[in-house]
Scaffold this motif. Structure first.
Motif, mmCIF file in Angstrom:
data_model
loop_
_atom_site.group_PDB
_atom_site.id
_atom_site.type_symbol
_atom_site.label_atom_id
_atom_site.label_comp_id
_atom_site.label_asym_id
_atom_site.label_seq_id
_atom_site.Cartn_x
_atom_site.Cartn_y
_atom_site.Cartn_z
ATOM 1 N N VAL A 117 0.843 -1.207 0.000
ATOM 2 C CA VAL A 117 0.000 0.000 0.000
ATOM 3 C C VAL A 117 0.874 1.251 0.000
ATOM 4 C CG1 VAL A 117 -1.769 1.295 1.259
ATOM 5 C CG2 VAL A 117 -1.878 -1.204 1.187
ATOM 6 N N SER A 118 1.949 1.230 0.777
ATOM 7 C CA SER A 118 2.885 2.369 0.833
ATOM 8 C C SER A 118 3.471 2.644 -0.547
ATOM 9 C CB SER A 118 4.026 2.077 1.815
ATOM 10 O OG SER A 118 3.577 1.542 3.023
ATOM 11 N N TYR A 119 3.985 1.590 -1.171
ATOM 12 C CA TYR A 119 4.606 1.735 -2.494
ATOM 13 C C TYR A 119 3.583 2.153 -3.552
ATOM 14 C CZ TYR A 119 9.179 -0.094 -1.152
ATOM 15 O OH TYR A 119 10.434 -0.242 -0.601
ATOM 16 N N ASN A 120 2.430 1.515 -3.542
ATOM 17 C CA ASN A 120 1.417 1.851 -4.546
ATOM 18 C C ASN A 120 0.919 3.284 -4.400
ATOM 19 O OD1 ASN A 120 1.468 -0.636 -5.850
ATOM 20 N ND2 ASN A 120 -0.079 -1.523 -4.510
ATOM 21 N N ALA A 121 0.837 3.757 -3.151
ATOM 22 C CA ALA A 121 0.396 5.136 -2.915
ATOM 23 C C ALA A 121 1.394 6.124 -3.497
ATOM 24 C CB ALA A 121 0.212 5.384 -1.421
ATOM 25 N N LEU A 122 2.687 5.826 -3.321
ATOM 26 C CA LEU A 122 3.711 6.722 -3.855
ATOM 27 C C LEU A 122 3.776 6.641 -5.383
ATOM 28 C CD1 LEU A 122 5.880 8.779 -3.190
ATOM 29 C CD2 LEU A 122 7.519 6.897 -2.957
ATOM 30 N N ILE A 123 3.645 5.430 -5.906
ATOM 31 C CA ILE A 123 3.623 5.252 -7.365
ATOM 32 C C ILE A 123 2.466 6.054 -7.969
ATOM 33 C CG2 ILE A 123 3.201 3.586 -9.230
ATOM 34 C CD1 ILE A 123 4.631 1.495 -7.370
ATOM 35 N N SER A 124 1.302 5.950 -7.357
ATOM 36 C CA SER A 124 0.121 6.688 -7.836
ATOM 37 C C SER A 124 0.347 8.197 -7.780
ATOM 38 C CB SER A 124 -1.108 6.330 -7.001
ATOM 39 O OG SER A 124 -1.456 4.972 -7.174
ATOM 40 N N ALA A 125 1.057 8.647 -6.725
ATOM 41 C CA ALA A 125 1.347 10.075 -6.575
ATOM 42 C C ALA A 125 2.193 10.571 -7.740
ATOM 43 C CB ALA A 125 2.055 10.331 -5.256
ATOM 44 N N GLU B 241 10.562 -0.583 -9.532
ATOM 45 C CA GLU B 241 11.769 -1.410 -9.536
ATOM 46 C C GLU B 241 12.279 -1.659 -8.120
ATOM 47 O OE1 GLU B 241 13.071 -3.022 -12.094
ATOM 48 O OE2 GLU B 241 11.361 -2.236 -13.225
ATOM 49 N N GLU B 242 12.216 -0.614 -7.288
ATOM 50 C CA GLU B 242 12.644 -0.758 -5.888
ATOM 51 C C GLU B 242 11.748 -1.770 -5.165
ATOM 52 O OE1 GLU B 242 12.507 1.815 -1.766
ATOM 53 O OE2 GLU B 242 12.950 2.908 -3.617
ATOM 54 N N MET B 243 10.468 -1.697 -5.469
ATOM 55 C CA MET B 243 9.492 -2.606 -4.871
ATOM 56 C C MET B 243 9.800 -4.051 -5.250
ATOM 57 S SD MET B 243 5.387 -2.188 -5.304
ATOM 58 C CE MET B 243 4.224 -3.206 -4.391
ATOM 59 N N LYS B 244 10.142 -4.256 -6.515
ATOM 60 C CA LYS B 244 10.475 -5.598 -6.983
ATOM 61 C C LYS B 244 11.769 -6.084 -6.354
ATOM 62 C CE LYS B 244 8.243 -5.295 -11.531
ATOM 63 N NZ LYS B 244 8.488 -5.230 -13.004
ATOM 64 N N LYS B 245 12.752 -5.192 -6.288
ATOM 65 C CA LYS B 245 14.067 -5.545 -5.736
ATOM 66 C C LYS B 245 13.952 -5.972 -4.269
ATOM 67 C CE LYS B 245 18.734 -3.679 -5.165
ATOM 68 N NZ LYS B 245 19.611 -2.485 -5.354
ATOM 69 N N LYS B 246 13.094 -5.279 -3.529
ATOM 70 C CA LYS B 246 12.925 -5.589 -2.104
ATOM 71 C C LYS B 246 11.886 -6.666 -1.865
ATOM 72 C CE LYS B 246 14.569 -1.179 -0.348
ATOM 73 N NZ LYS B 246 14.317 -0.032 0.558
ATOM 74 N N ARG B 247 11.309 -7.145 -2.966
ATOM 75 C CA ARG B 247 10.308 -8.215 -2.909
ATOM 76 C C ARG B 247 9.175 -7.898 -1.936
ATOM 77 N NH1 ARG B 247 14.136 -13.674 -2.951
ATOM 78 N NH2 ARG B 247 15.136 -13.260 -4.972
ATOM 79 N N VAL B 248 8.677 -6.687 -2.082
ATOM 80 C CA VAL B 248 7.571 -6.252 -1.229
ATOM 81 C C VAL B 248 6.316 -6.962 -1.676
ATOM 82 C CG1 VAL B 248 6.166 -4.300 -0.453
ATOM 83 C CG2 VAL B 248 8.643 -4.009 -0.866
ATOM 84 N N ARG B 249 5.625 -7.564 -0.757
ATOM 85 C CA ARG B 249 4.393 -8.297 -1.054
ATOM 86 C C ARG B 249 3.223 -7.667 -0.322
ATOM 87 N NH1 ARG B 249 7.127 -9.928 -4.483
ATOM 88 N NH2 ARG B 249 7.687 -12.070 -5.063
#
Length: 222
Positions: free
Chosen positions: A191-199, A214-222
């Motif tokens: 949710v944190s990452y998607n909120a920033l991506i949307s911003a 890419e950062e999200m993928k690298k850190k394997r955020v689920r």
């Protein structure tokens, strides 16, 4: 104090008649008779205690049903049951779901008059409410107050603000909060990452939105 706050709730109930929430579509109104339900619970051996009424309040609060909350709260007081932080957090949630921050703040004032402290849920509810109505100065001030209390802002708190800032194009503020989460070791979830991506997408900054993906993928955020 009880009479004054009940009068305030009653006024809010009448103001909300026929009013559709700005935050969620309300289901068809079902008339709630707290005394009838209380009598049925009593006949079926359900405890007439604080927990039972808070559970009922929570259900109505999630719908933004101020009238249902008023009925529950009135019956709770009639039965000499003391409201607690959970009780008022439910009332705050009902108001926030309707976009009524004045109502939510009145609940906070009632808590203070009863010397009932705000908890993490209450702070999060206020911050979420301010973010939804676009009052970010009050939201950030409440964040500071929460930080000064014994409750450290968590993932949910930050996510509400990041999403709120993003929706009004304040991407630098959203990014600042996202970075603050990292500095304070607050977990950043999808949710944190998607909120920033949307911003970033909202302001047309595709380059930075891709970087966050890419950062999200690298850190394997689920």
């Amino acid at each position: 104090a009880d009479d004054c706050f009940l009068q305030f709730l009653n006024i809010r109930v009448h103001e909300s008649q026929g009013y559709e929430s700005k935050q969620i579509p309300l289901r068809p109104r079902v008339r709630f008779n707290a005394r009838k339900v209380a009598k049925e619970m009593e006949e079926n051996g359900v405890p007439q205690d604080q927990i039972t009424y808070n559970t009922l309040l929570s259900g109505f609060a999630k719908r933004g049903d101020v009238e249902g909350c008023y009925e529950c709260f009135s019956e709770m007081l009639r039965r000499k049951l003391e409201p607690n932080t959970i009780t008022f957090s439910c009332l705050m949630t009902a108001f926030v779901r309707r976009g009524d921050m004045d109502g939510a703040l009145e609940a906070v004032e009632e808590m203070k008059s009863r010397q009932i402290p705000l908890d993490e849920v209450a702070y999060n509810t206020l911050i979420d409410g301010y973010a939804k109505v676009g009052d970010f100065d009050s939201a950030t001030q409440t964040l500071k107050e929460m930080d000064a209390s014994r409750f450290q802002p968590g993932t949910i708190t930050y996510n509400s603000l990041i999403a709120g800032f993003g929706k009004v194009g304040r991407v630098e503020d959203a990014r600042s909060l996202f970075n603050e989460m990292g500095r304070r070791n607050v977990r950043r979830d999808t949710v944190s990452y998607n909120a920033l991506i949307s911003a970033y997408v909202r302001v047309g900054d595709i380059e930075n939105s891709v970087k966050i993906v890419e950062e999200m993928k690298k850190k394997r955020v689920r």
